[in-house]
Design a protein around this motif. Structure first.
Motif, PDB file in Angstrom:
ATOM      1  N   ARG A  57       7.742 -22.082  24.216  1.00  0.00           N
ATOM      2  CA  ARG A  57       8.603 -21.523  23.261  1.00  0.00           C
ATOM      3  C   ARG A  57       7.575 -20.942  22.239  1.00  0.00           C
ATOM      4  O   ARG A  57       8.272 -19.984  21.524  1.00  0.00           O
ATOM      5  CB  ARG A  57       9.667 -22.419  22.731  1.00  0.00           C
ATOM      6  CG  ARG A  57      10.182 -21.722  21.777  1.00  0.00           C
ATOM      7  CD  ARG A  57      11.795 -22.513  21.675  1.00  0.00           C
ATOM      8  NE  ARG A  57      12.261 -22.897  22.803  1.00  0.00           N
ATOM      9  CZ  ARG A  57      12.868 -24.042  23.055  1.00  0.00           C
ATOM     10  NH1 ARG A  57      13.192 -24.695  21.672  1.00  0.00           N
ATOM     11  NH2 ARG A  57      13.538 -24.388  23.959  1.00  0.00           N
ATOM     12  N   SER A  58       6.645 -21.556  21.874  1.00  0.00           N
ATOM     13  CA  SER A  58       5.727 -21.071  20.590  1.00  0.00           C
ATOM     14  C   SER A  58       5.127 -19.656  20.905  1.00  0.00           C
ATOM     15  O   SER A  58       5.054 -19.126  20.185  1.00  0.00           O
ATOM     16  CB  SER A  58       4.701 -22.293  20.269  1.00  0.00           C
ATOM     17  OG  SER A  58       5.724 -23.364  19.897  1.00  0.00           O
ATOM     18  N   TYR A 118       6.223 -17.634  23.288  1.00  0.00           N
ATOM     19  CA  TYR A 118       7.631 -16.872  23.141  1.00  0.00           C
ATOM     20  C   TYR A 118       7.699 -16.295  21.962  1.00  0.00           C
ATOM     21  O   TYR A 118       8.178 -15.071  21.996  1.00  0.00           O
ATOM     22  CB  TYR A 118       8.419 -17.741  23.780  1.00  0.00           C
ATOM     23  CG  TYR A 118       9.685 -17.349  24.670  1.00  0.00           C
ATOM     24  CD1 TYR A 118       9.323 -16.864  25.760  1.00  0.00           C
ATOM     25  CD2 TYR A 118      11.078 -17.501  24.261  1.00  0.00           C
ATOM     26  CE1 TYR A 118      10.559 -16.621  26.591  1.00  0.00           C
ATOM     27  CE2 TYR A 118      11.986 -17.264  25.057  1.00  0.00           C
ATOM     28  CZ  TYR A 118      11.696 -16.849  26.476  1.00  0.00           C
ATOM     29  OH  TYR A 118      12.706 -16.308  27.245  1.00  0.00           O
ATOM     30  N   THR A 119       7.784 -17.206  20.987  1.00  0.00           N
ATOM     31  CA  THR A 119       7.947 -16.726  19.462  1.00  0.00           C
ATOM     32  C   THR A 119       7.110 -15.591  19.000  1.00  0.00           C
ATOM     33  O   THR A 119       7.520 -14.570  18.441  1.00  0.00           O
ATOM     34  CB  THR A 119       8.050 -18.000  18.790  1.00  0.00           C
ATOM     35  OG1 THR A 119       8.875 -18.848  19.153  1.00  0.00           O
ATOM     36  CG2 THR A 119       8.340 -17.690  17.304  1.00  0.00           C
ATOM     37  N   MET A 137       7.709 -12.290  20.773  1.00  0.00           N
ATOM     38  CA  MET A 137       8.994 -11.409  19.976  1.00  0.00           C
ATOM     39  C   MET A 137       8.827 -10.406  19.462  1.00  0.00           C
ATOM     40  O   MET A 137       9.556  -9.312  19.370  1.00  0.00           O
ATOM     41  CB  MET A 137       9.780 -12.502  19.238  1.00  0.00           C
ATOM     42  CG  MET A 137      11.168 -12.030  19.125  1.00  0.00           C
ATOM     43  SD  MET A 137      12.265 -12.628  20.326  1.00  0.00           S
ATOM     44  CE  MET A 137      13.159 -11.068  20.202  1.00  0.00           C
ATOM     45  N   SER A 144      16.187 -24.317  17.291  1.00  0.00           N
ATOM     46  CA  SER A 144      15.117 -23.405  17.492  1.00  0.00           C
ATOM     47  C   SER A 144      14.513 -22.752  16.481  1.00  0.00           C
ATOM     48  O   SER A 144      14.376 -21.422  16.554  1.00  0.00           O
ATOM     49  CB  SER A 144      15.298 -22.779  18.975  1.00  0.00           C
ATOM     50  OG  SER A 144      14.285 -22.380  19.596  1.00  0.00           O
ATOM     51  N   ALA A 201      11.828 -21.714  14.535  1.00  0.00           N
ATOM     52  CA  ALA A 201      10.838 -20.549  14.472  1.00  0.00           C
ATOM     53  C   ALA A 201      11.264 -19.507  15.414  1.00  0.00           C
ATOM     54  O   ALA A 201      11.291 -18.126  14.920  1.00  0.00           O
ATOM     55  CB  ALA A 201       9.399 -21.192  14.842  1.00  0.00           C
ATOM     56  N   TRP A 202      11.779 -19.619  16.513  1.00  0.00           N
ATOM     57  CA  TRP A 202      12.142 -18.468  17.201  1.00  0.00           C
ATOM     58  C   TRP A 202      13.328 -17.648  16.740  1.00  0.00           C
ATOM     59  O   TRP A 202      13.318 -16.567  16.771  1.00  0.00           O
ATOM     60  CB  TRP A 202      12.477 -19.324  18.561  1.00  0.00           C
ATOM     61  CG  TRP A 202      13.611 -18.557  19.329  1.00  0.00           C
ATOM     62  CD1 TRP A 202      14.860 -18.835  19.546  1.00  0.00           C
ATOM     63  CD2 TRP A 202      13.441 -17.190  20.209  1.00  0.00           C
ATOM     64  NE1 TRP A 202      15.461 -18.201  20.309  1.00  0.00           N
ATOM     65  CE2 TRP A 202      14.735 -16.990  20.721  1.00  0.00           C
ATOM     66  CE3 TRP A 202      12.385 -16.590  20.409  1.00  0.00           C
ATOM     67  CZ2 TRP A 202      14.672 -15.826  21.494  1.00  0.00           C
ATOM     68  CZ3 TRP A 202      12.600 -15.248  21.044  1.00  0.00           C
ATOM     69  CH2 TRP A 202      13.731 -15.096  21.618  1.00  0.00           C
ATOM     70  N   ALA A 217      11.805 -15.898  13.917  1.00  0.00           N
ATOM     71  CA  ALA A 217      11.051 -14.562  14.375  1.00  0.00           C
ATOM     72  C   ALA A 217      11.872 -13.687  14.681  1.00  0.00           C
ATOM     73  O   ALA A 217      11.567 -12.496  14.480  1.00  0.00           O
ATOM     74  CB  ALA A 217      10.004 -15.385  15.348  1.00  0.00           C
ATOM     75  N   ASN A 218      12.645 -13.895  15.538  1.00  0.00           N
ATOM     76  CA  ASN A 218      13.617 -12.644  15.930  1.00  0.00           C
ATOM     77  C   ASN A 218      14.271 -11.913  15.068  1.00  0.00           C
ATOM     78  O   ASN A 218      14.376 -10.713  14.943  1.00  0.00           O
ATOM     79  CB  ASN A 218      14.503 -13.148  16.950  1.00  0.00           C
ATOM     80  CG  ASN A 218      15.416 -12.291  17.487  1.00  0.00           C
ATOM     81  OD1 ASN A 218      15.312 -11.042  17.831  1.00  0.00           O
ATOM     82  ND2 ASN A 218      16.868 -12.450  17.506  1.00  0.00           N
ATOM     83  N   GLN A 241       8.148 -26.749  11.115  1.00  0.00           N
ATOM     84  CA  GLN A 241       8.003 -25.428  11.687  1.00  0.00           C
ATOM     85  C   GLN A 241       8.097 -24.459  10.993  1.00  0.00           C
ATOM     86  O   GLN A 241       7.110 -23.386  10.955  1.00  0.00           O
ATOM     87  CB  GLN A 241       9.092 -25.298  12.816  1.00  0.00           C
ATOM     88  CG  GLN A 241       9.232 -26.435  13.844  1.00  0.00           C
ATOM     89  CD  GLN A 241      10.450 -26.303  14.674  1.00  0.00           C
ATOM     90  OE1 GLN A 241      10.880 -24.993  15.403  1.00  0.00           O
ATOM     91  NE2 GLN A 241      11.405 -27.014  14.428  1.00  0.00           N
ATOM     92  N   LEU A 289       5.195 -21.293  10.167  1.00  0.00           N
ATOM     93  CA  LEU A 289       5.330 -19.767  10.355  1.00  0.00           C
ATOM     94  C   LEU A 289       5.220 -19.043   9.097  1.00  0.00           C
ATOM     95  O   LEU A 289       4.689 -17.842   8.972  1.00  0.00           O
ATOM     96  CB  LEU A 289       7.198 -19.560  10.839  1.00  0.00           C
ATOM     97  CG  LEU A 289       7.769 -18.693  11.286  1.00  0.00           C
ATOM     98  CD1 LEU A 289       6.983 -18.236  12.724  1.00  0.00           C
ATOM     99  CD2 LEU A 289       9.223 -18.640  11.706  1.00  0.00           C
TER     100      LEU A 289
END
Ligand code: NAD
Length: 477
Positions: free
Chosen positions: A102-103, A105-106, A109, A147, A149-150, A153-154, A177, A181
């Motif tokens: 996931r990190s 993935y973030t 993005m 979730s 950070a994700w 980020a998005n 988190q 970020l």
């Protein structure tokens, strides 16, 4: 013990005006792990002022300039991916392997959004007129803990792609988190004021964002009740809203599906992110005449799930985020039993040997009817409800019989049939035969799962305001 005592305003880490100290507990141990000093409404106003001051210049940047920033953000966030993964494990018990992926993935993005921006037409012709898509203004971003950070980020990536400046209020439960970020954002050297981050409570900082006249749009991910409150608060200043809210997603297994694959997939779809996912497939709809087979497969798959310390790579189910959420999940399990659902596996209490943290037994109920509470309400824990249907038509009716409409799943060996059913499910996303990945296709909810879409061109459009210029070449004669 770690201590987070700064917020990020106008390109600098500053001490907040607010002085409330919020305790951060490691959910795997139940022990105090750190603390965060929360900002208040005054901090929110300072951050909004910085974003407002940065907007005129930032809104006129070129695609190439913003593309450079998105690339730098990707690089900086990727450079901190290992730190972010370990914060996910510590802070809310994300299992190690999923936290690592996931990190990364973030970080990715930012590149996905960069590509979407590069391909997006910001100027078009509609009929006889020129249409320019202009950045909507200062955007308030409010995110949940599950979730963090994700989601940030998005939303930040898309706002930057559009030319908007932002103020972010992350969940107070994901301070570590968020700190990582924020440091990565700082390392990306954006112009001051483009991204500002204020830790704080929802009813303080979040409400200030929702009512402040200098914020044009709120992009929110979180629960449906809070989403409604934000929309209500925002209407006086006519805020644009993107609301990504809760779900009670149906997973329809048609009678010709490969049950040996579809039922373990259903356990995975329900227990993802420790059962704390808005998109979790929490209602498993199966043909009544195959129920006994489904029960055996579901029980075996749930009992094969390894629960425990999320640092252990073999573990796929970590704890629930807080004691309060743990108790909420227990309450729903008790209600399921009281209302007469059949407990196939799991149930009340903690798994053997896991007494300290907020661990829940992977739980599966059969004999669930659409009227039962556990079939209707979002539980946000590893609790699956199995319901039966007699005909395909009835499966569709039950699947759609919910105020939510975020996601759905269909399994069938006949792809035409699966697609036909998918067409009739009222959900923002429908997955056929598995759980698929597409971060460019639109994401969001029908009905009370939200308003608007994120990801890809639909997501970008939600940060842009169309302006039509009529008579572009007109001259008085
Ligand atoms: P929550 O709604 O309690 O909180 C989300 C955010 O809103 C937090 O930052 C919180 O501080 C803030 N907030 C709370 N009250 C506020 C107010 N009055 N005004 C402004 N902001 C306020 O949600 P949560 O418990 O953090 O997350 C779980 C929920 O989020 C679940 O319902 C889940 O389904 C939903 N969720 C939805 C999606 C999606 O994409 N649709 C994704 C993840 C989570």
């Amino acid at each position: 013990m770690y201590s987070i005592d700064h917020i990020y305003i106008n390109g600098q880490f500053v001490t907040p005006h607010g002085n409330e100290i919020f305790a951060l507990v490691n959910p795997s141990t139940g022990q105090l792990a750190g603390q965060v000093r929360l900002g208040d409404a005054e901090d929110a106003r300072r951050a909004i002022a910085a974003a407002k001051a940065a907007f005129p210049a930032f809104s006129r940047t070129s695609k190439a300039e913003r593309g450079g920033m998105l690339q730098r953000l990707h690089d900086a966030v990727l450079a901190r991916a290992d730190d972010a993964a370990s914060a996910l494990v510590e802070e809310y018990g994300g299992p190690l392997n999923t936290s690592i992926s996931r990190s990364r993935y973030t970080a990715n993005m930012f590149l996905d959004v960069k590509r979407v921006m590069e391909e997006h037409a910001f100027v078009k012709t509609v009929n006889k007129s020129k249409v320019k898509l202009e950045p909507v203004g200062v955007v308030g971003i409010i995110t949940p803990w599950n979730s963090s950070a994700w989601f940030i980020a998005n939303k930040v990536a898309t706002a930057i792609a559009a030319g908007c400046t932002v103020v972010v209020k992350p969940s107070e439960l994901s301070a570590r988190q968020n700190q990582i970020l924020a440091e990565a954002f700082h390392a990306a050297a954006l112009p001051p004021g483009v991204v500002n981050i204020v830790n704080g409570r929802g009813d303080v900082v979040g409400e200030e964002f929702s009512t402040h006249p200098d914020i044009t749009k709120i992009s929110f991910t979180g629960s449906t009740p809070v989403g409604k409150q934000i929309a209500r608060l925002g209407v006086d200043t006519m805020k644009r809203v993107t609301l990504e809210l809760g779900g009670k997603s149906a997973n329809v297994i048609l009678d010709d599906a490969d049950f040996a694959k579809a039922i373990p997939m259903a356990i995975q779809a329900c227990f993802m992110n420790n059962g704390q996912a808005c998109i979790a497939g929490t209602r498993l709809l199966v043909p009544a005449h195959r129920l006994e087979e489904v029960k055996a497969l579901a029980k075996a798959a749930a009992e094969a799930v390894v629960v425990g310390d999320p640092h252990d790579a073999a573990v796929s189910l970590g704890p629930i985020v807080t004691q309060k959420q743990y108790e909420r999940v227990q309450r729903y399990i008790a209600i399921g039993i009281e209302e007469g659902a059949q407990l196939l596996t799991g149930g009340l209490g903690k798994p053997h040997g896991l007494d300290a943290g907020y661990f829940v037994k992977p739980t599966v109920f059969a004999g669930v009817t659409p009227a039962m509470t556990i079939a209707k309400e979002e539980i946000f824990g590893p609790v699956l409800s199995i319901l039966t249907y007699a005909t395909e038509e009835e499966a569709i009716t039950i699947a759609n019989d919910t105020p939510y409409g975020l996601q759905a799943y269909v399994s069938s060996s006949d792809l035409a049939r699966a697609n036909r059913v998918a067409d009739r499910l009222v959900a923002g996303r429908v997955h056929i035969n598995g759980i698929h990945d597409d971060l460019i296709a639109p994401f969001g909810g029908f009905k009370q799962s939200g308003i608007g879409r994120e990801f890809g061109p639909y997501g970008l459009d939600a940060y842009l305001e169309p302006k039509a210029i009529l008579g572009e070449r007109a001259q008085y004669r």
